[in-house]
Design a protein around this motif. Sequence first.
Motif, PDB file in Angstrom:
ATOM      1  N   PHE A  62       0.843  -1.190   0.000  1.00  0.00           N
ATOM      2  CA  PHE A  62       0.000   0.000   0.000  1.00  0.00           C
ATOM      3  C   PHE A  62       0.884   1.248   0.000  1.00  0.00           C
ATOM      4  N   ASN A  63       0.576   2.156  -0.906  1.00  0.00           N
ATOM      5  CA  ASN A  63       1.330   3.403  -0.988  1.00  0.00           C
ATOM      6  C   ASN A  63       0.339   4.550  -1.004  1.00  0.00           C
ATOM      7  N   ILE A  64       0.526   5.537  -0.140  1.00  0.00           N
ATOM      8  CA  ILE A  64      -0.390   6.675  -0.070  1.00  0.00           C
ATOM      9  C   ILE A  64       0.345   7.966  -0.392  1.00  0.00           C
ATOM     10  N   ILE A  65      -0.300   8.821  -1.185  1.00  0.00           N
ATOM     11  CA  ILE A  65       0.197  10.163  -1.471  1.00  0.00           C
ATOM     12  C   ILE A  65      -0.907  11.149  -1.145  1.00  0.00           C
ATOM     13  N   ASP A  66      -0.599  12.110  -0.290  1.00  0.00           N
ATOM     14  CA  ASP A  66      -1.580  13.103   0.172  1.00  0.00           C
ATOM     15  C   ASP A  66      -1.482  14.342  -0.708  1.00  0.00           C
ATOM     16  N   ARG A  67      -2.607  14.752  -1.339  1.00  0.00           N
ATOM     17  CA  ARG A  67      -2.626  15.942  -2.179  1.00  0.00           C
ATOM     18  C   ARG A  67      -3.617  16.979  -1.661  1.00  0.00           C
ATOM     19  N   GLY A  68      -3.568  17.223  -0.380  1.00  0.00           N
ATOM     20  CA  GLY A  68      -4.421  18.259   0.196  1.00  0.00           C
ATOM     21  C   GLY A  68      -5.815  17.770   0.497  1.00  0.00           C
ATOM     22  N   LYS A  69      -6.748  18.078  -0.393  1.00  0.00           N
ATOM     23  CA  LYS A  69      -8.145  17.698  -0.160  1.00  0.00           C
ATOM     24  C   LYS A  69      -8.406  16.237  -0.510  1.00  0.00           C
ATOM     25  N   ILE A  70      -7.515  15.644  -1.305  1.00  0.00           N
ATOM     26  CA  ILE A  70      -7.686  14.250  -1.732  1.00  0.00           C
ATOM     27  C   ILE A  70      -6.393  13.482  -1.469  1.00  0.00           C
ATOM     28  N   ALA A  71      -6.538  12.232  -1.051  1.00  0.00           N
ATOM     29  CA  ALA A  71      -5.387  11.328  -0.920  1.00  0.00           C
ATOM     30  C   ALA A  71      -5.584  10.172  -1.891  1.00  0.00           C
ATOM     31  N   PHE A  72      -4.470   9.694  -2.438  1.00  0.00           N
ATOM     32  CA  PHE A  72      -4.501   8.581  -3.385  1.00  0.00           C
ATOM     33  C   PHE A  72      -3.758   7.393  -2.769  1.00  0.00           C
ATOM     34  N   VAL A  73      -4.392   6.224  -2.827  1.00  0.00           N
ATOM     35  CA  VAL A  73      -3.789   5.015  -2.263  1.00  0.00           C
ATOM     36  C   VAL A  73      -3.697   3.950  -3.360  1.00  0.00           C
ATOM     37  N   ASN A  74      -2.493   3.429  -3.568  1.00  0.00           N
ATOM     38  CA  ASN A  74      -2.303   2.347  -4.529  1.00  0.00           C
ATOM     39  C   ASN A  74      -2.130   1.025  -3.779  1.00  0.00           C
ATOM     40  N   PHE A  75      -2.903   0.030  -4.205  1.00  0.00           N
ATOM     41  CA  PHE A  75      -2.829  -1.312  -3.620  1.00  0.00           C
ATOM     42  C   PHE A  75      -2.290  -2.283  -4.669  1.00  0.00           C
TER      43      PHE A  75
END
Length: 354
Positions: free
Chosen positions: A14-27
């Motif tokens: 699992f990898n998470i990148i936080d972009r302010g109002k939205i976060a993206f998580v790759n599984f």
Amino acid sequence: NLRRQRQMCIRDRFNIIDRGKIAFVNFMKVMNGAIIQSHTLELKKKLDESPSELLSLAITELRGRYNSESTEVLVNLKPDTEIPSIQFVIPKIGDKKHLLKLSERNLMHYIRDQELKAEKLDPSIRTNRLMEQMKADLRMKEEPRHIECFDNSNMHGSDSVAAMSVFRDGRPSRKEYRHYNIRTVEGPDDYASMEEVIYRRYKRVLEEKSGLPQLIIVDGGKGQLNAALKSLEKLDVIGKVTVIGIAKRLEEIYFPSDPVPLYLDKKGETLRVLQHLRDEVHRFGITHHRKKRGKAMSDSELTTIKGIGENTATKLLNHFKSVKKVKEASVDEIGAVIGSSKAALVFSHFHQGD
């Protein structure tokens, strides 16, 4: 036993990148080193949740959706809650680290694709994102919606000029470009020339109340930057606008009172905009410089005529406005300005082969 062996060779990433109002998580689910499942999840923040909180939510949802039973889960940061029978690992080296980096690259590609789609529908999204990025990269208090960039140009120490390019919302505003003939500096003194043009520009801005930019850029290192700061200090502008110098050799960014330069990401948008500003001010300044040099060379043709001095040449140019108009004038028209004897010399010079 077969089930246990199967679990041992399957791992979740699992990898998470936080972009302010939205976060993206790759599984990613990996079996024996091969990716067998992959999915990217977008999580909109409702209560300003932390990345660790969002990662916990994503892990629970995605493991349930894909029926994952892996007991070892690789992550780029620890989730904020413990999950029974699961060991969370942040790998530092080796194959596990490599797979996590692959997950990160997949996530970055996904985010960029989503941004491009949104920007096509609404170009202002790109502008707002760029302004936020530049504000962060250049340590600014406000977004650089209005930027002005300055450069000096001279040839062999003569005909010193300066130019200013202007960007609005990250794009050239060419109608606002300006060029300046240096008035108070003798010889090739780039620092003094920069000091003069910065003073003239912002003295006028303050008098006309036309609005200061958020960012002022001088093309050059600490010397050019310090020269600009002298004039801004005289005008009491220091602290009201961000001022930086950009050096050519290694693209170093210099800030006032900071001896250590900043090196921006070579592939980043902030540096690309700064380079574009510098390219524009170079182009605009060189074009003006060439025109000035060409006019000076053309005007000097009159003084090469035997018997015609600078005063006479000046009279002709003041009356006819250009050497071309002098060439086209009759001997009587020229004589009416400088007398018949000198008029004959001028007319003969331009019509020897007629």
